[in-house]
Design a protein around this motif. Structure first.
Motif, PDB file in Angstrom:
ATOM      1  N   ILE A 182      -5.497  -1.672  -7.238  1.00  0.00           N
ATOM      2  CA  ILE A 182      -6.678  -1.031  -6.652  1.00  0.00           C
ATOM      3  C   ILE A 182      -6.856   0.373  -7.219  1.00  0.00           C
ATOM      4  O   ILE A 182      -7.961   0.778  -7.597  1.00  0.00           O
ATOM      5  CB  ILE A 182      -6.570  -0.987  -5.115  1.00  0.00           C
ATOM      6  CG1 ILE A 182      -6.585  -2.404  -4.542  1.00  0.00           C
ATOM      7  CG2 ILE A 182      -7.710  -0.158  -4.520  1.00  0.00           C
ATOM      8  CD1 ILE A 182      -6.339  -2.456  -3.040  1.00  0.00           C
ATOM      9  N   ALA A 183      -5.765   1.132  -7.296  1.00  0.00           N
ATOM     10  CA  ALA A 183      -5.834   2.499  -7.811  1.00  0.00           C
ATOM     11  C   ALA A 183      -6.309   2.516  -9.257  1.00  0.00           C
ATOM     12  O   ALA A 183      -7.111   3.378  -9.646  1.00  0.00           O
ATOM     13  CB  ALA A 183      -4.468   3.166  -7.695  1.00  0.00           C
ATOM     14  N   ARG A 184      -5.829   1.577 -10.057  1.00  0.00           N
ATOM     15  CA  ARG A 184      -6.235   1.532 -11.458  1.00  0.00           C
ATOM     16  C   ARG A 184      -7.730   1.277 -11.593  1.00  0.00           C
ATOM     17  O   ARG A 184      -8.415   1.903 -12.406  1.00  0.00           O
ATOM     18  CB  ARG A 184      -5.444   0.443 -12.188  1.00  0.00           C
ATOM     19  CG  ARG A 184      -5.718   0.418 -13.690  1.00  0.00           C
ATOM     20  CD  ARG A 184      -4.817  -0.560 -14.413  1.00  0.00           C
ATOM     21  NE  ARG A 184      -5.036  -1.929 -13.949  1.00  0.00           N
ATOM     22  CZ  ARG A 184      -4.119  -2.682 -13.373  1.00  0.00           C
ATOM     23  NH1 ARG A 184      -2.911  -2.199 -13.162  1.00  0.00           N
ATOM     24  NH2 ARG A 184      -4.391  -3.920 -12.985  1.00  0.00           N
ATOM     25  N   ARG A 185      -8.239   0.383 -10.777  1.00  0.00           N
ATOM     26  CA  ARG A 185      -9.681   0.097 -10.827  1.00  0.00           C
ATOM     27  C   ARG A 185     -10.496   1.298 -10.336  1.00  0.00           C
ATOM     28  O   ARG A 185     -11.615   1.526 -10.812  1.00  0.00           O
ATOM     29  CB  ARG A 185      -9.980  -1.140  -9.977  1.00  0.00           C
ATOM     30  CG  ARG A 185      -9.479  -2.443 -10.568  1.00  0.00           C
ATOM     31  CD  ARG A 185     -10.438  -3.004 -11.623  1.00  0.00           C
ATOM     32  NE  ARG A 185     -11.621  -3.567 -11.009  1.00  0.00           N
ATOM     33  CZ  ARG A 185     -11.740  -4.858 -10.650  1.00  0.00           C
ATOM     34  NH1 ARG A 185     -10.736  -5.698 -10.861  1.00  0.00           N
ATOM     35  NH2 ARG A 185     -12.853  -5.289 -10.092  1.00  0.00           N
ATOM     36  N   MET A 186      -9.955   2.049  -9.388  1.00  0.00           N
ATOM     37  CA  MET A 186     -10.646   3.231  -8.879  1.00  0.00           C
ATOM     38  C   MET A 186     -10.431   4.454  -9.774  1.00  0.00           C
ATOM     39  O   MET A 186     -11.079   5.486  -9.578  1.00  0.00           O
ATOM     40  CB  MET A 186     -10.160   3.555  -7.462  1.00  0.00           C
ATOM     41  CG  MET A 186     -10.547   2.527  -6.408  1.00  0.00           C
ATOM     42  SD  MET A 186      -9.836   2.905  -4.775  1.00  0.00           S
ATOM     43  CE  MET A 186     -10.632   4.480  -4.415  1.00  0.00           C
ATOM     44  N   VAL A 187      -9.514   4.347 -10.730  1.00  0.00           N
ATOM     45  CA  VAL A 187      -9.148   5.448 -11.628  1.00  0.00           C
ATOM     46  C   VAL A 187      -8.672   6.658 -10.812  1.00  0.00           C
ATOM     47  O   VAL A 187      -9.164   7.787 -10.940  1.00  0.00           O
ATOM     48  CB  VAL A 187     -10.311   5.851 -12.562  1.00  0.00           C
ATOM     49  CG1 VAL A 187      -9.783   6.674 -13.739  1.00  0.00           C
ATOM     50  CG2 VAL A 187     -11.042   4.619 -13.089  1.00  0.00           C
ATOM     51  N   VAL A 188      -7.704   6.401  -9.936  1.00  0.00           N
ATOM     52  CA  VAL A 188      -7.074   7.454  -9.149  1.00  0.00           C
ATOM     53  C   VAL A 188      -5.571   7.284  -9.246  1.00  0.00           C
ATOM     54  O   VAL A 188      -5.081   6.197  -9.582  1.00  0.00           O
ATOM     55  CB  VAL A 188      -7.516   7.412  -7.665  1.00  0.00           C
ATOM     56  CG1 VAL A 188      -9.002   7.657  -7.539  1.00  0.00           C
ATOM     57  CG2 VAL A 188      -7.110   6.089  -7.009  1.00  0.00           C
ATOM     58  N   PRO A 189      -4.792   8.355  -8.949  1.00  0.00           N
ATOM     59  CA  PRO A 189      -3.333   8.209  -8.962  1.00  0.00           C
ATOM     60  C   PRO A 189      -2.905   7.147  -7.951  1.00  0.00           C
ATOM     61  O   PRO A 189      -3.421   7.107  -6.829  1.00  0.00           O
ATOM     62  CB  PRO A 189      -2.829   9.595  -8.546  1.00  0.00           C
ATOM     63  CG  PRO A 189      -3.949  10.521  -8.866  1.00  0.00           C
ATOM     64  CD  PRO A 189      -5.212   9.725  -8.649  1.00  0.00           C
ATOM     65  N   PRO A 190      -1.965   6.267  -8.308  1.00  0.00           N
ATOM     66  CA  PRO A 190      -1.560   5.209  -7.395  1.00  0.00           C
ATOM     67  C   PRO A 190      -0.785   5.701  -6.191  1.00  0.00           C
ATOM     68  O   PRO A 190      -0.676   5.001  -5.198  1.00  0.00           O
ATOM     69  CB  PRO A 190      -0.684   4.300  -8.267  1.00  0.00           C
ATOM     70  CG  PRO A 190      -0.194   5.191  -9.356  1.00  0.00           C
ATOM     71  CD  PRO A 190      -1.301   6.173  -9.618  1.00  0.00           C
ATOM     72  N   GLN A 191      -0.221   6.919  -6.264  1.00  0.00           N
ATOM     73  CA  GLN A 191       0.545   7.389  -5.117  1.00  0.00           C
ATOM     74  C   GLN A 191       0.633   8.903  -5.104  1.00  0.00           C
ATOM     75  O   GLN A 191       1.030   9.522  -6.079  1.00  0.00           O
ATOM     76  CB  GLN A 191       1.964   6.807  -5.122  1.00  0.00           C
ATOM     77  CG  GLN A 191       2.801   7.273  -3.932  1.00  0.00           C
ATOM     78  CD  GLN A 191       4.099   6.509  -3.836  1.00  0.00           C
ATOM     79  OE1 GLN A 191       4.434   5.708  -4.686  1.00  0.00           O
ATOM     80  NE2 GLN A 191       4.827   6.757  -2.770  1.00  0.00           N
ATOM     81  N   ARG A 192       0.230   9.499  -3.989  1.00  0.00           N
ATOM     82  CA  ARG A 192       0.569  10.882  -3.676  1.00  0.00           C
ATOM     83  C   ARG A 192       1.228  10.844  -2.323  1.00  0.00           C
ATOM     84  O   ARG A 192       0.719  10.232  -1.380  1.00  0.00           O
ATOM     85  CB  ARG A 192      -0.671  11.781  -3.610  1.00  0.00           C
ATOM     86  CG  ARG A 192      -1.275  12.109  -4.946  1.00  0.00           C
ATOM     87  CD  ARG A 192      -2.156  13.338  -4.877  1.00  0.00           C
ATOM     88  NE  ARG A 192      -3.258  13.178  -3.945  1.00  0.00           N
ATOM     89  CZ  ARG A 192      -4.073  14.167  -3.577  1.00  0.00           C
ATOM     90  NH1 ARG A 192      -3.896  15.380  -4.043  1.00  0.00           N
ATOM     91  NH2 ARG A 192      -5.067  13.933  -2.741  1.00  0.00           N
ATOM     92  N   ASP A 193       2.372  11.467  -2.216  1.00  0.00           N
ATOM     93  CA  ASP A 193       3.120  11.400  -0.972  1.00  0.00           C
ATOM     94  C   ASP A 193       2.371  12.094   0.156  1.00  0.00           C
ATOM     95  O   ASP A 193       1.761  13.145  -0.044  1.00  0.00           O
ATOM     96  CB  ASP A 193       4.492  12.055  -1.158  1.00  0.00           C
ATOM     97  CG  ASP A 193       5.373  11.862   0.053  1.00  0.00           C
ATOM     98  OD1 ASP A 193       5.414  12.774   0.895  1.00  0.00           O
ATOM     99  OD2 ASP A 193       5.995  10.794   0.172  1.00  0.00           O
TER     100      ASP A 193
END
Length: 316
Positions: A182-193
């Protein structure tokens, strides 16, 4: 987590609603993401709702959809003294039966009004900290973090933190692979704590009367030199004891803690706007060594200097 119900009301924030729709409402089954049954709900379905951007949105479903939803999400909306009791009742019923509740930004106010956050750790946008605490003193608000996972209640700070909270929930319930797709498709980092701090400016405190403002300004202009209470007291023409007492009264902290925070803020600017190495940043901001910079930067900002630079650097 299959059925997701998003609750809208008057003055909903479209971007925060869009965050929920983007994560849960887009069909990505072709990329291996499970299909979600995404329902947009309102007290009166099919009636236009006003948004904060002066446009309109229509929710095709009623509150009855919350009765069997696995996730009930509340996006940001204009803060008000009262929220529709029917919505509050539906949210209470959802959490009582074990559904997951998630809010974005000021959506936490709705859960607060329902009493759902009483005794719980929670988050909202940093600018609402004082007001939120006054309205919901029984809630345990953490004003710094991006989001709080309190079991079946997840609350998040401003816009981007809502994305982080949604992806965290996907990761928790469906695994890292799904969240990453999902993050890749949204072009966002996959995880921020979630424990990462919200990036809030900490300016030089405003002072009045016969204040220490000239000393504070001088300290900011000379961060690379050592500042001791005796030296600062002499500059202010006060005794050490009087200066230390006045400093705490005006700034709320000690000279050492205050100047350390100012050094971190200067280092943050250098990380954003220059390509200087960590040792150079440490020297220019008064820490002396990269090791000390890393220690204090992580304590104040919540992430390592290198991670902060990767996210926020604007230098060409």
């Amino acid at each position: 987590m299959k059925k997701i119900a998003v609750v809208l009301m008057e003055d909903v924030a479209l971007f925060e609603f869009g965050v929920l729709a983007e994560v849960f409402g887009v069909d990505r089954t072709d990329d291996g993401v499970p299909a979600f049954d995404f329902r947009v709900c309102a007290l009166r379905p099919n009636e236009p709702l006003r948004t904060t951007s002066h446009s309109g949105v229509i929710a095709p479903y009623g509150l009855e959809e919350l009765a069997d939803a696995d996730l009930v999400a509340v996006p940001a909306t204009t803060i008000r003294d009262e929220y529709p009791e029917e919505i509050l009742d539906a949210l209470r019923a959802a959490v009582d039966r074990g559904a997951i509740l998630l809010t974005v930004c000021s959506g936490a106010y709705v859960l607060g009004a329902a009493g759902i956050l009483d005794g719980r750790c929670c988050a909202t946008h940093w600018r609402y900290t004082n007001d939120f605490r006054e309205r919901f003193p029984a809630a345990n608000l953490d004003p710094d973090v991006l989001f709080v996972d309190d079991g079946n209640v997840i609350t998040s700070a401003g816009t981007a933190a809502g994305i982080d909270a949604c992806l965290h929930l996907v990761r928790r319930e469906l695994g890292a692979a799904v969240a990453t797709r999902i993050a890749r498709r949204m072009v966002v980092p996959p995880q921020r704590d979630g424990g990462q701090r919200q990036y809030v400016d900490l300016p030089v405190p405003e002072t009045t009367g016969e204040s220490l403002q000239p000393i504070l300004s001088w300290m900011v202009d000379n961060l690379s030199i050592e500042h001791t209470v005796p030296d600062l007291a002499r500059r202010a023409r006060m005794s050490d004891r009087t200066f230390a007492r006045r400093f705490v009264a005006e700034t709320g902290t000690t000279p050492l803690k205050w100047v350390t925070t100012q050094r971190v803020l200067h280092a943050r600017t250098l990380l954003e706007a220059t390509d200087l190495g960590l040792e150079q940043v440490a020297a220019k901001s008064g820490f002396g060594t990269a090791a000390l910079l890393r220690h204090h930067f992580r304590r104040v900002v919540g992430v390592a200097p290198q991670d902060y630079r990767r996210t926020f650097q604007t230098a060409s």
